[in-house]
Motif scaffolding. Structure first.
Motif, short mmCIF file in Angstrom:
data_model
loop_
_atom_site.label_atom_id
_atom_site.label_comp_id
_atom_site.label_asym_id
_atom_site.label_seq_id
_atom_site.Cartn_x
_atom_site.Cartn_y
_atom_site.Cartn_z
N LEU A 73 0.87 -1.18 0.00
CA LEU A 73 0.00 0.00 0.00
C LEU A 73 0.90 1.23 0.00
O LEU A 73 1.78 1.35 0.86
N SER A 74 0.72 2.11 -0.96
CA SER A 74 1.53 3.33 -0.96
C SER A 74 0.64 4.53 -1.21
O SER A 74 -0.48 4.40 -1.72
N ALA A 75 1.13 5.70 -0.85
CA ALA A 75 0.34 6.91 -1.05
C ALA A 75 1.25 8.12 -1.25
O ALA A 75 2.35 8.17 -0.71
N ASP A 76 0.76 9.04 -2.04
CA ASP A 76 1.39 10.36 -2.22
C ASP A 76 0.35 11.40 -1.83
O ASP A 76 -0.82 11.27 -2.21
N GLY A 77 0.77 12.43 -1.14
CA GLY A 77 -0.12 13.54 -0.85
C GLY A 77 -1.07 13.30 0.31
O GLY A 77 -1.95 14.10 0.55
N LEU A 78 -0.91 12.19 1.02
CA LEU A 78 -1.75 11.91 2.18
C LEU A 78 -0.95 12.18 3.45
O LEU A 78 0.26 11.93 3.50
N THR A 79 -1.64 12.66 4.47
CA THR A 79 -0.97 12.80 5.76
C THR A 79 -0.81 11.41 6.37
O THR A 79 -1.44 10.44 5.93
N ASP A 80 -0.01 11.37 7.42
CA ASP A 80 0.18 10.10 8.12
C ASP A 80 -1.17 9.56 8.62
O ASP A 80 -1.48 8.38 8.48
N ALA A 81 -1.99 10.47 9.17
CA ALA A 81 -3.29 10.04 9.72
C ALA A 81 -4.19 9.50 8.61
O ALA A 81 -4.85 8.46 8.77
N GLU A 82 -4.20 10.19 7.46
CA GLU A 82 -5.04 9.72 6.34
C GLU A 82 -4.55 8.36 5.85
O GLU A 82 -5.34 7.46 5.55
N PHE A 83 -3.23 8.23 5.76
CA PHE A 83 -2.67 6.97 5.27
C PHE A 83 -3.10 5.81 6.16
O PHE A 83 -3.55 4.76 5.68
N TRP A 84 -2.98 6.02 7.48
CA TRP A 84 -3.33 4.92 8.39
C TRP A 84 -4.83 4.68 8.45
O TRP A 84 -5.28 3.57 8.72
N GLN A 85 -5.60 5.72 8.15
CA GLN A 85 -7.05 5.51 8.08
C GLN A 85 -7.37 4.57 6.92
O GLN A 85 -8.23 3.70 7.03
N VAL A 86 -6.66 4.76 5.79
CA VAL A 86 -6.86 3.85 4.66
C VAL A 86 -6.37 2.45 5.03
O VAL A 86 -7.07 1.45 4.84
N ALA A 87 -5.15 2.38 5.61
CA ALA A 87 -4.56 1.08 5.91
C ALA A 87 -5.42 0.29 6.89
O ALA A 87 -5.63 -0.92 6.73
N ASN A 88 -5.93 0.98 7.91
CA ASN A 88 -6.71 0.28 8.93
C ASN A 88 -8.13 -0.05 8.48
O ASN A 88 -8.86 -0.75 9.18
N SER A 89 -8.51 0.47 7.30
CA SER A 89 -9.86 0.15 6.81
C SER A 89 -9.85 -1.04 5.86
O SER A 89 -10.89 -1.42 5.33
N LEU A 90 -8.68 -1.62 5.63
CA LEU A 90 -8.61 -2.73 4.67
C LEU A 90 -9.40 -3.92 5.19
O LEU A 90 -9.24 -4.34 6.34
N GLN A 91 -10.22 -4.45 4.32
CA GLN A 91 -10.98 -5.64 4.72
C GLN A 91 -11.40 -6.45 3.50
O GLN A 91 -11.38 -5.96 2.40
#
Lengths: 179, 539
Positions: B521-539
């Motif tokens: 999982l990679s991201a550009d332009g996301l804050t750390d909080a946004e990135f982890w919100q995406v990561a922790n929503s994986l299901q």
């Protein structure tokens, strides 16, 4: 006229493929696709680009079938086209940075032989693409140096020295890692 | 060479290639795509046909001479004929607008067969002409070319020349200088020769301040890693190349353009940073540096004099000007690839011809400031549509496509939370997938997938840590229960970041079988909080 390829020999297959027979072309080039793809991965270090390179190489092979003399040289001929295509691809992405392998790291659970293997993986991934290609063709595909030279468009002497140089680099690299 | 060496190197390749298995459909896909193309041999005319054509041409020639000598005796020289076909697609060619003759000039490149050519073509707004100059530079690609407004001629420098028996693949860096006067090429013989290489393409532009052609490039690479190249600036004054030593200079490859008063260079790099530099006659001044949406250097770009903007093609269409910065445009249609671009004054349009990187496009498009119009269609048949590719779509459609396609690997993880307004571009097979989520202005991008391309290395600003994540399986990169978390520039709040881990699960592909399923999982332009919100929503 499209020839039937069901029972044709190598020359017949080439002739049939030149006449537009897809089955003959598949019989001629299809078995070489896995090696070609692996060569492209070794060259480009990117699965998508490797896939594109093989597809592009297939188109070029199809368009240049009149240059293929006999089936015994098909592998060397096709891999030469793939290597050329990889060079073009690499030139085209001048802006991109080299992609790295997911570098192996020391893991307490690994025994010595596994560590040695990981070191070699790492050193191999650090080699320039041209050195990787020569090692892949010579060691992995087990091609004679004369074919390696033709595919990479270098002299047999250059191919030989490049193999030795790459192997030397690998060993030096591993010594440095062990230090 | 011992068998042990052979075995160990083979095993190392085996290990490396295990992460890149041969795609199951590649053979049939590649063969089918190839045979759908015109057959080279089949297109060759038969000897009998050739003889017939020769006779017809001979008769036509005699008739033309006889009739012409009577009817057109006092007429002016007839216009040069247009070619019935456009130039064949080519990569690595050079295109420039010749102001004096109001024509585009296209030179060199590699054709669809990989043959490097030295053809010269011109386009005057109505049609293409295949020029037959008495002299021409040797076949080459990646030459740098620009129009010299002070001397009213096109100048070409260097490139990778095709010279039999020399260099890798028969190509060697050229350092010759030529000018095109509208009829032929003439080689120049300067006292000095720029020491620039072509691994990173140089850029050249007329500088109205010094009335010279300014070239910015890099010294030749002496390593495979392209790590030891230095930026250089040279001037062509019509007689000689003069090296300039500006006190400050861009450090990244760039594309030059001019607005008629100043010369600019947009430099970039692998990160999403654009730097705008201006040449003041003595040095390069950095006048703007911004994190933008264009990755690297805009190779396909031209300054639109009608609208005062730089127009860039990347697959998307972008414009750039000083007050607005990068703005992604939304034309109804656009060229499929980054093409050879120039501003064509007679039509007051930016023109894009062909494709910089592929040998499969020779369409000619024009940009009017808000839309692209196909001015002249090329003569290439359409490529077969790729399979397993979807997009752009809404993320929900991408998710449905991925879940129905990826049947041989489990689990298939997808985010249940994403920043608003992203579109998805998806590639999927039975074994794995890769999906890019992109914001409209491309300032936020997220990539998720099973086994995707390896990310580039970081530098001394990067942070590489292990973080507890899901029930990750132990891997080379992290212990059990941990993922590898990488931030390129830890000091930048929205820097590129990625997470790599092995998810407990199975893959049916025997070459990939192992403990679990590798995810990225990679991201550009996301804050750390946004990135982890995406990561922790994986299901």
């Amino acid at each position: 006229m499209v020839l039937s390829t069901a029972s044709t020999d190598g020359a017949g297959r080439i002739q049939a493929a030149r006449a537009g027979d897809e089955t003959a072309f598949d019989a001629l080039i299809g078995p070489l696709i896995p090696s070609a793809y692996k060569l492209a991965v070794v060259f480009l270090r990117d699965r998508d680009e490797a896939q594109d390179a093989v597809q592009e190489a297939c188109v070029k092979a199809w368009r240049n079938l009149d240059r293929l003399r006999n089936e015994s040289s098909a592998r060397q001929w096709f891999l030469t086209i793939v290597a050329n295509q990889c060079r073009s691809t690499r030139r085209a992405r001048w802006w991109s940075v080299m992609k790295r392998e997911w570098v192996a790291r020391r893991d307490e659970s690994l025994d010595d032989s596994e560590e040695d293997h990981i070191d070699l993986d790492r050193e191999l991934s650090r080699l320039p693409d041209t050195d990787r290609a020569v090692l892949f063709l010579f060691f992995y595909l087990d091609l004679p140096l004369s074919d390696v030279a033709k595919i990479l468009k270098i002299s047999p002497q250059a191919a030989k020295s490049r193999v030795h140089r790459a192997v030397t680099k690998l060993r030096l690299g591993m010594v440095e890692v062990l230090k | 060479m011992t068998n042990s060496t052979r075995d160990r190197i083979s095993a190392a390749f085996e290990q490396e290639l295990a992460t890149s298995p041969v795609p199951p459909g590649l053979r049939s896909q590649a063969v089918r795509a190839a045979v759908s193309q015109p057959h080279h041999a089949a297109r060759e005319p038969r000897p009998g046909l050739l003889a017939l054509v020769a006779v017809v041409l001979a008769v036509a020639l005699v008739a033309t001479l006889v009739i012409g000598s009577h009817v057109f005796r006092s007429s002016p020289i007839p216009a040069r004929p247009y070619s019935s076909v456009p130039p064949a697609p080519r990569s690595g060619a050079s295109l420039v607008y010749d102001e004096k003759r109001a024509e585009l000039v296209l030179f060199g490149g590699s054709d669809v067969h990989g043959k490097v050519v030295n053809e010269t073509w011109t386009w005057d707004g109505k049609g293409w002409r295949f020029e037959r100059p008495k002299m021409a530079p040797a076949p080459r690609d990646r030459a740098v070319m620009a129009y010299d407004s002070a001397r009213h001629e096109v100048v070409l420098f260097g490139g990778m020349a095709q010279i039999a028996g020399s260099g890798k693949g028969g190509q060697t860096p050229a350092v010759d200088t030529w000018v095109w006067d509208g009829a032929t090429w003439k080689e120049q013989h300067p006292f000095h020769i720029p020491d620039v290489g072509f691994d990173w393409p140089p850029s050249m532009q007329f500088d109205p301040i010094s009335q010279t052609l300014l070239m910015y490039g890099f010294t030749k690479s002496t390593s495979e890693g392209f790590t030891n190249m230095k930026p250089e600036t040279w001037e062509w004054n019509g007689l000689d190349w003069i090296q300039r030593n500006p006190p400050s200079t861009p450090q990244q490859s760039g594309k030059m353009f001019g607005d008629g008063r100043h010369t600019y260079l947009i430099a970039g790099g692998p990160a999403r940073v654009s730097q705008l530099w201006q040449w003041d006659g003595t040095t390069w001044d950095l006048i703007r540096s911004a994190t933008g949406s264009i990755v690297g250097v805009p190779s396909s770009a031209a300054f639109d004099q009608s609208h005062g903007q730089l127009v860039v093609l990347t697959g998307d269409t972008w414009t750039w000007d000083l007050p607005s910065g990068w703005v992604r445009q939304h034309p109804q249609t656009q060229p499929p690839d980054a093409g050879y671009m120039e501003y064509f004054a007679p039509l007051q349009r930016v023109i894009s011809w062909g494709s910089l990187w592929s040998n499969w496009n020779n369409d000619l498009w024009a940009w009017d400031g808000s839309n692209w119009k196909l001015l002249q269609a090329g003569n290439m048949p359409p490529l077969p549509s790729p399979t397993g590719v979807l997009g752009p779509t809404a993320p929900e459609q991408a998710a449905a496509f991925i879940r129905s396609t990826v049947t041989a690997s489990t689990p298939v993880l997808l985010p249940s939370w994403l920043p608003a307004g992203l579109e998805a571009r998806t590639t999927a097979t039975a074994d794995g997938f890769s999906v890019d989520y992109l914001s409209d202005q491309r300032d936020k991008t997220i990539t998720l997938g099973i086994i995707v391309a390896n990310p580039p290395p970081g530098d001394d600003k990067s942070s590489d840590t292990r973080v507890r994540f899901r029930n990750a399986v132990a891997s080379k990169g992290a212990s059990s229960g941990y993922a590898e978390y990488f931030v390129y520039d830890a000091s930048a709040p929205t820097s590129t970041r990625w997470l790599m881990w092995i998810e407990p699960g199975t893959m049916a592909n025997p070459l990939l079988k192992g403990p679990g399923v590798p995810y990225f999982l990679s991201a550009d332009g996301l804050t750390d909080a946004e990135f982890w919100q995406v990561a922790n929503s994986l299901q």
